[in-house]
Scaffold this motif. Sequence first.
Motif, PDB file in Angstrom:
ATOM      1  N   THR A 155     -37.142  80.492  87.554  1.00 38.79           N
ATOM      2  CA  THR A 155     -37.721  79.155  87.363  1.00 38.79           C
ATOM      3  C   THR A 155     -36.697  78.218  86.714  1.00 38.79           C
ATOM      4  O   THR A 155     -36.075  78.563  85.708  1.00 38.79           O
ATOM      5  CB  THR A 155     -38.980  79.222  86.486  1.00 38.79           C
ATOM      6  N   THR A 156     -36.521  77.050  87.306  1.00 41.05           N
ATOM      7  CA  THR A 156     -35.589  76.043  86.791  1.00 41.05           C
ATOM      8  C   THR A 156     -36.320  75.090  85.858  1.00 41.05           C
ATOM      9  O   THR A 156     -37.439  74.652  86.167  1.00 41.05           O
ATOM     10  CB  THR A 156     -34.956  75.249  87.947  1.00 41.05           C
ATOM     11  N   ILE A 157     -35.708  74.759  84.727  1.00 40.01           N
ATOM     12  CA  ILE A 157     -36.285  73.828  83.758  1.00 40.01           C
ATOM     13  C   ILE A 157     -35.320  72.663  83.547  1.00 40.01           C
ATOM     14  O   ILE A 157     -34.135  72.869  83.270  1.00 40.01           O
ATOM     15  CB  ILE A 157     -36.577  74.523  82.407  1.00 40.01           C
ATOM     16  N   HIS A 158     -35.836  71.442  83.690  1.00 37.44           N
ATOM     17  CA  HIS A 158     -35.087  70.230  83.369  1.00 37.44           C
ATOM     18  C   HIS A 158     -35.855  69.471  82.287  1.00 37.44           C
ATOM     19  O   HIS A 158     -37.029  69.128  82.486  1.00 37.44           O
ATOM     20  CB  HIS A 158     -34.944  69.318  84.586  1.00 37.44           C
ATOM     21  N   ILE A 159     -35.212  69.190  81.154  1.00 32.15           N
ATOM     22  CA  ILE A 159     -35.831  68.417  80.075  1.00 32.15           C
ATOM     23  C   ILE A 159     -34.942  67.220  79.769  1.00 32.15           C
ATOM     24  O   ILE A 159     -33.758  67.395  79.454  1.00 32.15           O
ATOM     25  CB  ILE A 159     -36.036  69.277  78.812  1.00 32.15           C
ATOM     26  N   ASN A 160     -35.491  66.016  79.905  1.00 33.88           N
ATOM     27  CA  ASN A 160     -34.722  64.779  79.736  1.00 33.88           C
ATOM     28  C   ASN A 160     -33.370  64.899  80.451  1.00 33.88           C
ATOM     29  O   ASN A 160     -32.307  64.911  79.823  1.00 33.88           O
ATOM     30  CB  ASN A 160     -34.526  64.466  78.250  1.00 33.88           C
TER      31      ASN A 160
ATOM     32  N   ILE B   2     -43.629  68.707  67.015  1.00 32.07           N
ATOM     33  CA  ILE B   2     -42.287  68.274  67.421  1.00 32.07           C
ATOM     34  C   ILE B   2     -42.079  66.874  66.859  1.00 32.07           C
ATOM     35  O   ILE B   2     -42.850  65.954  67.158  1.00 32.07           O
ATOM     36  CB  ILE B   2     -42.109  68.270  68.949  1.00 32.07           C
ATOM     37  N   GLN B   3     -41.065  66.698  66.048  1.00 29.18           N
ATOM     38  CA  GLN B   3     -40.771  65.430  65.394  1.00 29.18           C
ATOM     39  C   GLN B   3     -39.859  64.567  66.271  1.00 29.18           C
ATOM     40  O   GLN B   3     -39.035  65.080  67.028  1.00 29.18           O
ATOM     41  CB  GLN B   3     -40.078  65.684  64.055  1.00 29.18           C
ATOM     42  N   GLY B   4     -40.028  63.246  66.153  1.00 29.69           N
ATOM     43  CA  GLY B   4     -39.079  62.317  66.753  1.00 29.69           C
ATOM     44  C   GLY B   4     -39.312  61.983  68.201  1.00 29.69           C
ATOM     45  O   GLY B   4     -38.461  61.357  68.840  1.00 29.69           O
ATOM     46  N   ILE B   5     -40.456  62.397  68.777  1.00 25.48           N
ATOM     47  CA  ILE B   5     -40.731  62.031  70.162  1.00 25.48           C
ATOM     48  C   ILE B   5     -41.742  60.886  70.205  1.00 25.48           C
ATOM     49  O   ILE B   5     -42.543  60.699  69.292  1.00 25.48           O
ATOM     50  CB  ILE B   5     -41.221  63.226  71.006  1.00 25.48           C
ATOM     51  N   GLY B   6     -41.671  60.105  71.289  1.00 27.97           N
ATOM     52  CA  GLY B   6     -42.509  58.921  71.417  1.00 27.97           C
ATOM     53  C   GLY B   6     -43.690  59.128  72.336  1.00 27.97           C
ATOM     54  O   GLY B   6     -43.849  60.197  72.949  1.00 27.97           O
ATOM     55  N   PRO B   7     -44.516  58.104  72.476  1.00 28.29           N
ATOM     56  CA  PRO B   7     -45.749  58.246  73.264  1.00 28.29           C
ATOM     57  C   PRO B   7     -45.544  58.396  74.765  1.00 28.29           C
ATOM     58  O   PRO B   7     -46.401  58.936  75.456  1.00 28.29           O
ATOM     59  CB  PRO B   7     -46.513  56.951  72.952  1.00 28.29           C
ATOM     60  N   ASP B   8     -44.430  57.886  75.293  1.00 27.19           N
ATOM     61  CA  ASP B   8     -44.218  57.899  76.738  1.00 27.19           C
ATOM     62  C   ASP B   8     -43.628  59.238  77.167  1.00 27.19           C
ATOM     63  O   ASP B   8     -42.650  59.720  76.567  1.00 27.19           O
ATOM     64  CB  ASP B   8     -43.274  56.752  77.127  1.00 27.19           C
ATOM     65  N   GLY B   9     -44.200  59.837  78.193  1.00 31.20           N
ATOM     66  CA  GLY B   9     -43.683  61.109  78.680  1.00 31.20           C
ATOM     67  C   GLY B   9     -44.201  61.423  80.072  1.00 31.20           C
ATOM     68  O   GLY B   9     -45.221  60.877  80.503  1.00 31.20           O
TER      69      GLY B   9
ATOM     70  N   GLN C 214     -40.004  60.429  75.758  1.00 30.98           N
ATOM     71  CA  GLN C 214     -39.389  59.395  74.932  1.00 30.98           C
ATOM     72  C   GLN C 214     -39.082  59.958  73.542  1.00 30.98           C
ATOM     73  O   GLN C 214     -39.807  60.820  73.037  1.00 30.98           O
ATOM     74  CB  GLN C 214     -40.361  58.220  74.830  1.00 30.98           C
ATOM     75  N   HIS C 215     -38.014  59.462  72.928  1.00 32.39           N
ATOM     76  CA  HIS C 215     -37.659  59.975  71.605  1.00 32.39           C
ATOM     77  C   HIS C 215     -36.933  58.893  70.803  1.00 32.39           C
ATOM     78  O   HIS C 215     -36.441  57.903  71.358  1.00 32.39           O
ATOM     79  CB  HIS C 215     -36.772  61.221  71.729  1.00 32.39           C
TER      80      HIS C 215
ATOM     81  N   ILE D 270     -30.654  65.946  71.027  1.00 38.98           N
ATOM     82  CA  ILE D 270     -31.197  66.272  72.341  1.00 38.98           C
ATOM     83  C   ILE D 270     -31.279  67.774  72.590  1.00 38.98           C
ATOM     84  O   ILE D 270     -32.285  68.276  73.118  1.00 38.98           O
ATOM     85  CB  ILE D 270     -30.376  65.580  73.455  1.00 38.98           C
ATOM     86  N   ASP D 271     -30.250  68.525  72.219  1.00 40.19           N
ATOM     87  CA  ASP D 271     -30.300  69.969  72.459  1.00 40.19           C
ATOM     88  C   ASP D 271     -31.452  70.619  71.691  1.00 40.19           C
ATOM     89  O   ASP D 271     -32.134  71.514  72.206  1.00 40.19           O
ATOM     90  CB  ASP D 271     -28.972  70.616  72.069  1.00 40.19           C
ATOM     91  N   SER D 272     -31.668  70.167  70.467  1.00 41.20           N
ATOM     92  CA  SER D 272     -32.789  70.681  69.676  1.00 41.20           C
ATOM     93  C   SER D 272     -34.121  70.307  70.320  1.00 41.20           C
ATOM     94  O   SER D 272     -35.045  71.131  70.384  1.00 41.20           O
ATOM     95  CB  SER D 272     -32.712  70.138  68.250  1.00 41.20           C
ATOM     96  N   LEU D 273     -34.211  69.069  70.814  1.00 41.66           N
ATOM     97  CA  LEU D 273     -35.432  68.618  71.481  1.00 41.66           C
ATOM     98  C   LEU D 273     -35.723  69.478  72.711  1.00 41.66           C
ATOM     99  O   LEU D 273     -36.867  69.888  72.943  1.00 41.66           O
ATOM    100  CB  LEU D 273     -35.289  67.147  71.882  1.00 41.66           C
ATOM    101  N   ARG D 274     -34.699  69.775  73.477  1.00 43.71           N
ATOM    102  CA  ARG D 274     -34.897  70.588  74.679  1.00 43.71           C
ATOM    103  C   ARG D 274     -35.406  71.982  74.333  1.00 43.71           C
ATOM    104  O   ARG D 274     -36.282  72.525  75.015  1.00 43.71           O
ATOM    105  CB  ARG D 274     -33.592  70.664  75.472  1.00 43.71           C
ATOM    106  N   ARG D 275     -34.862  72.571  73.285  1.00 39.03           N
ATOM    107  CA  ARG D 275     -35.333  73.899  72.871  1.00 39.03           C
ATOM    108  C   ARG D 275     -36.797  73.840  72.431  1.00 39.03           C
ATOM    109  O   ARG D 275     -37.603  74.714  72.800  1.00 39.03           O
ATOM    110  CB  ARG D 275     -34.462  74.427  71.726  1.00 39.03           C
ATOM    111  N   GLU D 276     -37.138  72.815  71.664  1.00 38.97           N
ATOM    112  CA  GLU D 276     -38.506  72.711  71.164  1.00 38.97           C
ATOM    113  C   GLU D 276     -39.497  72.468  72.296  1.00 38.97           C
ATOM    114  O   GLU D 276     -40.592  73.058  72.315  1.00 38.97           O
ATOM    115  CB  GLU D 276     -38.600  71.584  70.126  1.00 38.97           C
TER     116      GLU D 276
END
Length: 383
Positions: free
Chosen positions: A221-226, A159-166, A190-191, A197-203
């Motif tokens: 099941t509920t999923i929340h991403i960022n 996954i490209q473009g994400i940072g170390p904090d999560g 972090q990104h 954002i929508d692409s990040l959530r899918r990935e």
Amino acid sequence: MARTTYITSESVTEGHPDKICDRVSDAVLDVLLGEDPESRVAVECLVTTGTVIVAGEVTTRGYADVQRIVRDTLKEIGYTNPEFGIDNEDAGVLVSIHEQSADIAMGVDSDENKEQGAGDQGMMYGFACDETPELMPLPIMLAHRLTRKLAEVRKSGEIQGIGPDGKSQVTVEYLGDQPQRLDTVVISTQHLDSTEIDSLRREVTDKVIRPVCADHMDDQTTIHINPTGKFVIGGPQGDTGLTGRKIIVDTYGGVGRHGGGAFSGKDPSKVDRSATYAARYVAKNIVAAGLARRCEVQLSYAIGVPEPVSVNIDTSGTHAVAEERIVELVDKHFDLTPKGIIEHLELKQPIYRQTSAYGHFGRPEFSWEQTDKASALARDAGI
């Protein structure tokens, strides 16, 4: 009739500010133990935008290049880009370390006439249950697997473009004391500002959540991403970090009590660390032996005194033999003096850096996770 409840636990990646501090503190400890296994170490770290402060008390025959350790740690975690508010080359590093107090040392020092005592007073807890093969609560195990996977896909470039904090958070639905399904998953990563954002959530859904959690998820099941939609300012730039502040993440995710103090940066003469590991070792062997399905062990100590002040066992009514009998078996099979714990679990080794993220328990590489006492406990209990 069994009641439906929901239990939530969270984890954080190694790039979370508090975990940077834990990693630095334990990296210093490991270097010193590698050079001098008798080192007395209590090292704390604070990290903020562009700055790392390392302070504490050390008595050792070894040497640690703290500046180099800090920069190597930042690089290893992934803070190499100034866009994330701190990087390994330009960070300011301040070090203030002095000798251990003689008043504390005299409680721990031993000779032919005096056994090693506890390094401090306090109460320490250990927990185990039969929810997972690791004999850990399911919510914290899933939370750790998610953050570890999040770090893996970042470092591999999957996954490209994400940072170390999560961070991760999972809510598990229970019927009585048995997990039934994964109710909710929360991931915040972090990104870069340029990340869509929508692409990040899918990935993240397809490459992190489903590979880890599919067996526990259903169509409800509920999923929340960022959830806020943006997490660019993170790491030490967004949140000052401190050693030991993620102690619930480090242990059982809020299932079971926690006492004493935090772990990172402390050598095993500190019962905050070594006795907590011992309490987990005892609890896990009790469950592995079939003496109970859930077990919480409390140990307490007085500074300078070798034997525990108290040993308490709580099985939440799941015991197969009386709790009083379990306490007797623990006294017979486990040496819970600081010296006994350190020697049996081989704690004077440079093993602590790897504990600094993704939990101290439920990981088979650590000595306190072995179940070598289970068969003897079961035999003596008549099971």
